[in-house]
Design an enzyme around this catalytic site. Structure first.
Site: not given
Ligand code: FAD
Length: 381
Positions: A120, A238
């Protein structure tokens, strides 16, 4: 045609599973992947995969209720899940619902059998929580799109044959309005997947680079620039399916931990209190998932209530595994009682992996905001 009663179906599933000799899950990720892929093939050949999917898509034409019964029996038999869960639980339902006849006929049967593994490709380095800001671009070029950009945290991308990819096809409009949903053959020239190591030690997800990758237009899911609604459907699937499966897995994990403790010694008050906390957390999850089941069976589609499920599940999963790992983790192993393979490392692995539950599929902070705004109608901050 009459549909088999749930009771008969459960008896048949239980009987098949008791003869099936499910595999031991290896600790090594590559071996684990191969074993679970063969297991998916075995389940598929016996007719247990995609139970609620349409027969044209290679599915069983049964109901979501049958699917739930099978998941429950599988987990209670201590049998592992098939490897292709991203296809089966996340991406597949959206292709089945929005796909063309060609896409459903060509792509879904191989997804069910495990011949094709799916990933994905949603998150990007600058677009996780704020997914609609994604920048990977697709530019029309004759009968194809040319895709360039980068994805990250893409689970199983290094093993996948196909990717459900969100791309920007119109940068000039509101950000949600310019996104399309492409089904991309991962063997296409120009794709590089680099695995990233997780704290469990597994290299399960990747960063993925797309350099002018040619994707035929017939691989567009839904209409051009209308991918956001389908992405919402994918994220909803999901949350729903995974919540219900995870509830049974957690229940069985807690039962197993209690059995392990029973065999060990007279428990201290600290141990009893930890198990009590885990048990109460599980009962909260049971109550919550009764509503999830009702919504899944009524096929309501995505709703902000999915976010409540996800928050309750995150909390319970992290509570249960933190309590169990504190009692039975590697430093507190009961001598002579350790099983083989991944199960030997089970509690530490589950505990570490549970930390990701409040990040993947949309972080806990974002789910709380969705609840406040979309469920309770509060204004945006
Ligand atoms: C084990 C694992 C598997 C994954 N597999 C997939 C996959 O197969 N495909 C895929 O596309 N993605 C995948 N992901 C990614 C996952 O969907 C993202 O990590 C998630 O959406 C958070 O995005 P980010 O890591 O960019 O964090 P960020 O968006 O940068 O956020 C960092 C922190 O800031 C907080 N934050 C950000 N914006 C706000 C707001 N507006 N208000 C309050 N708090 C906020 C977040 O809650 C988080 O704590 C995976 C992640 C993990 C851990």
């Amino acid at each position: 045609m009459t549909v088999e009663s749930l009771e008969d179906f459960r008896t048949r599933a239980r009987s098949w599973l008791s003869d099936a000799e499910p595999p031991e899950v290896p600790l090594d990720l590559d071996e684990r992947f191969a074993v679970l892929r063969r297991w998916q093939q075995t389940l598929f050949e016996a007719g247990w995969v995609g139970l609620a999917w349409s027969p044209e898509a290679g599915g069983g034409g049964l109901t979501h209720a049958h699917q739930l019964v099978f998941v429950e029996e599988l987990v209670r038999a201590r049998a592992p899940q098939p490897v292709g869960l991203i296809g089966l639980e996340v991406v597949g339902p959206s292709i089945d619902r929005y796909g063309t006849d060609w896409q459903r006929r060509e792509l879904l049967p191989r997804m069910l059998s495990g011949e094709d593994i799916w990933c994905q490709g949603f998150s990007e380095p600058g677009a996780g929580s704020d997914l609609a800001s994604l920048r990977t671009r697709a530019v029309a070029d004759g009968d194809d799109y040319l895709v360039s950009g980068q994805k990250i945290w893409t689970s199983w991308a290094h093993e996948a044959q196909w990717c459900a990819l969100l791309v920007r096809t119109d940068p000039s409009v509101r950000k949600q309005a310019g996104i399309s949903y492409l089904l991309v053959d991962m063997t296409s020239p120009g794709i590089t997947a680099r695995p990233i190591r997780q704290m469990t030690g597994d290299r399960e997800f990747c960063e993925v680079f797309f350099d002018e990758v040619r994707v035929p237009r017939r691989n567009l899911l839904g209409a051009e620039n209308e991918g956001w609604a389908i992405a919402t459907h994918t994220l909803g699937s999901e949350r729903g399916a995974a919540t219900l499966r995870r509830r049974v897995e957690l229940d069985v994990a807690l039962e197993d931990a209690i059995d392990e403790l029973r065999g060990s010694r007279t428990p201290s008050d600290r141990v009893l209190a930890a198990i009590g906390r885990a048990h109460v957390a599980m009962r909260v999850l049971d109550a919550q998932t009764r509503q999830t089941t009702a919504r899944l069976l009524a096929d309501t589609g995505p709703t902000p209530l999915d976010s409540v499920d996800k928050l309750v599940l995150n909390h319970v999963e992290q509570t249960v595994f933190a309590e169990i790992a504190g009692l039975l983790g590697p430093l507190r192993a009961v001598p002579g009682s350790r099983p083989a393979g991944l199960r030997a490392d089970r509690w530490a692995h589950e505990h570490l992996y549970s930390r990701a539950a409040s990040i993947y599929g949309g972080s806990a902070q974002i789910q709380r905001t969705i609840v406040a705004q979309r469920l309770l109608g509060l204004p945006r901050g």
